[in-house]
Design an enzyme around this catalytic site. Structure first.
Site, PDB file in Angstrom:
ATOM      1  N   CYS A 135      -4.451  -0.484 -10.325  1.00  0.00           N
ATOM      2  CA  CYS A 135      -5.075   0.001 -10.340  1.00  0.00           C
ATOM      3  C   CYS A 135      -3.585   0.662 -11.973  1.00  0.00           C
ATOM      4  CB  CYS A 135      -5.602   1.009  -9.445  1.00  0.00           C
ATOM      5  SG  CYS A 135      -4.294   1.549  -8.696  1.00  0.00           S
ATOM      6  N   HIS A 190      11.203  -9.665   4.066  1.00  0.00           N
ATOM      7  CA  HIS A 190      11.658  -8.575   5.402  1.00  0.00           C
ATOM      8  C   HIS A 190      10.568  -7.798   6.101  1.00  0.00           C
ATOM      9  CE1 HIS A 190      15.566  -8.328   3.277  1.00  0.00           C
ATOM     10  NE2 HIS A 190      15.731  -9.794   3.417  1.00  0.00           N
ATOM     11  N   ASP A 200      -9.218  -1.654 -10.407  1.00  0.00           N
ATOM     12  CA  ASP A 200      -9.982  -0.091 -10.639  1.00  0.00           C
ATOM     13  C   ASP A 200     -10.153  -0.531 -12.543  1.00  0.00           C
ATOM     14  OD1 ASP A 200      -8.133   0.277 -11.874  1.00  0.00           O
ATOM     15  OD2 ASP A 200      -8.225   2.784 -10.895  1.00  0.00           O
ATOM     16  N   THR A 253      -1.441   2.388 -11.685  1.00  0.00           N
ATOM     17  CA  THR A 253      -0.480   2.615 -11.029  1.00  0.00           C
ATOM     18  C   THR A 253       0.295   1.959  -9.560  1.00  0.00           C
ATOM     19  OG1 THR A 253      -1.337   4.382  -9.646  1.00  0.00           O
ATOM     20  CG2 THR A 253       0.110   5.293 -11.794  1.00  0.00           C
ATOM     21  N   HIS A 267      13.512  -9.623  11.322  1.00  0.00           N
ATOM     22  CA  HIS A 267      12.168  -8.641  10.308  1.00  0.00           C
ATOM     23  C   HIS A 267      11.105  -8.881  11.321  1.00  0.00           C
ATOM     24  CE1 HIS A 267      15.845  -8.551   7.112  1.00  0.00           C
ATOM     25  NE2 HIS A 267      15.190  -9.778   6.845  1.00  0.00           N
TER      26      HIS A 267
HETATM   27  C1  RB5 Z   1      -7.158   6.619 -12.626  1.00  0.00           C
HETATM   28  O1  RB5 Z   1      -7.157   6.883 -13.463  1.00  0.00           O
HETATM   29  C2  RB5 Z   1      -6.293   6.263 -11.861  1.00  0.00           C
HETATM   30  O2  RB5 Z   1      -5.927   7.632 -11.345  1.00  0.00           O
HETATM   31  C3  RB5 Z   1      -6.095   5.224 -11.042  1.00  0.00           C
HETATM   32  O3  RB5 Z   1      -6.246   3.644 -11.772  1.00  0.00           O
HETATM   33  C4  RB5 Z   1      -4.561   4.764 -10.615  1.00  0.00           C
HETATM   34  O4  RB5 Z   1      -3.633   4.498 -10.488  1.00  0.00           O
HETATM   35  C5  RB5 Z   1      -4.648   5.511  -8.603  1.00  0.00           C
HETATM   36  O5  RB5 Z   1      -3.374   5.617  -8.113  1.00  0.00           O
END
Ligand code: RB5
Length: 148
Positions: A65, A98, A8, A67, A133
């Site tokens: 993304c 694994h 994203d 996180t 595994h």
């Molecule tokens: C975008 O702001 C953020 O929410 C997205 O990149 C991600 O971290 C979502 O899990």
């Protein structure tokens, strides 16, 4: 090896660096975007990458993304996908050995590009060990095949 990659807006920079690294390693890359300056929705990129893996159109997928969490949640909804959210080298190796993870998720806002590129490299080059595994991964697949 053929790898699909998507991000994203919060993962664009890291995605571009991983694409470059994979090309240098001789990996065939299917880059599905985003080509975004503006905010987009991570499932719109997670699902197409995960589906390419599930259909066997590519060998593996990588999703970035902010996180890595949203991407991993979305990718793991696709049948046959085992997406691992990884921010350290030990887990990058272990999840291949694994879990036979076929999609890697990382968060550009969580780790720096140096570590992220090393994680991607280790994950791409580590083989699944099978053996005991396999029994465990098979149980996940069995559950997935019987669930509604
Ligand atoms: C975008 O702001 C953020 O929410 C997205 O990149 C991600 O971290 C979502 O899990």
């Amino acid at each position: 090896m053929k790898v699909a990659i998507g991000s994203d807006h919060a993962g664009v920079q890291l995605r571009q660096e991983i694409v470059q690294m994979m090309k240098e390693l001789g990996i065939e890359v299917v880059d599905i975007g985003c080509e975004c300056g503006t905010s987009v929705d991570y499932p719109d990129y997670a699902v197409p990458v995960a589906e390419k893996v599930a259909k066997g159109e590519v060998d593996r997928g990588i999703l970035i993304c902010g996180t890595g969490i949203g991407m991993s949640i979305a990718a793991n909804k696709v049948k046959g996908v085992r997406c691992a959210l990884v921010h350290d080298l030990f887990s990058a190796k272990a999840t291949r050995q694994h879990n036979d993870s076929n999609v890697l998720a990382m968060g550009e806002r969580v780790i720096g590009p140096g570590l992220a590129l090393e994680i991607a490299k280790v994950w791409l080059t580590t083989e699944y060990e099978g053996g005991r595994h396999g029994r465990r991964v098979d149980k996940i697949t069995q559950y997935e095949n019987q669930s509604v």
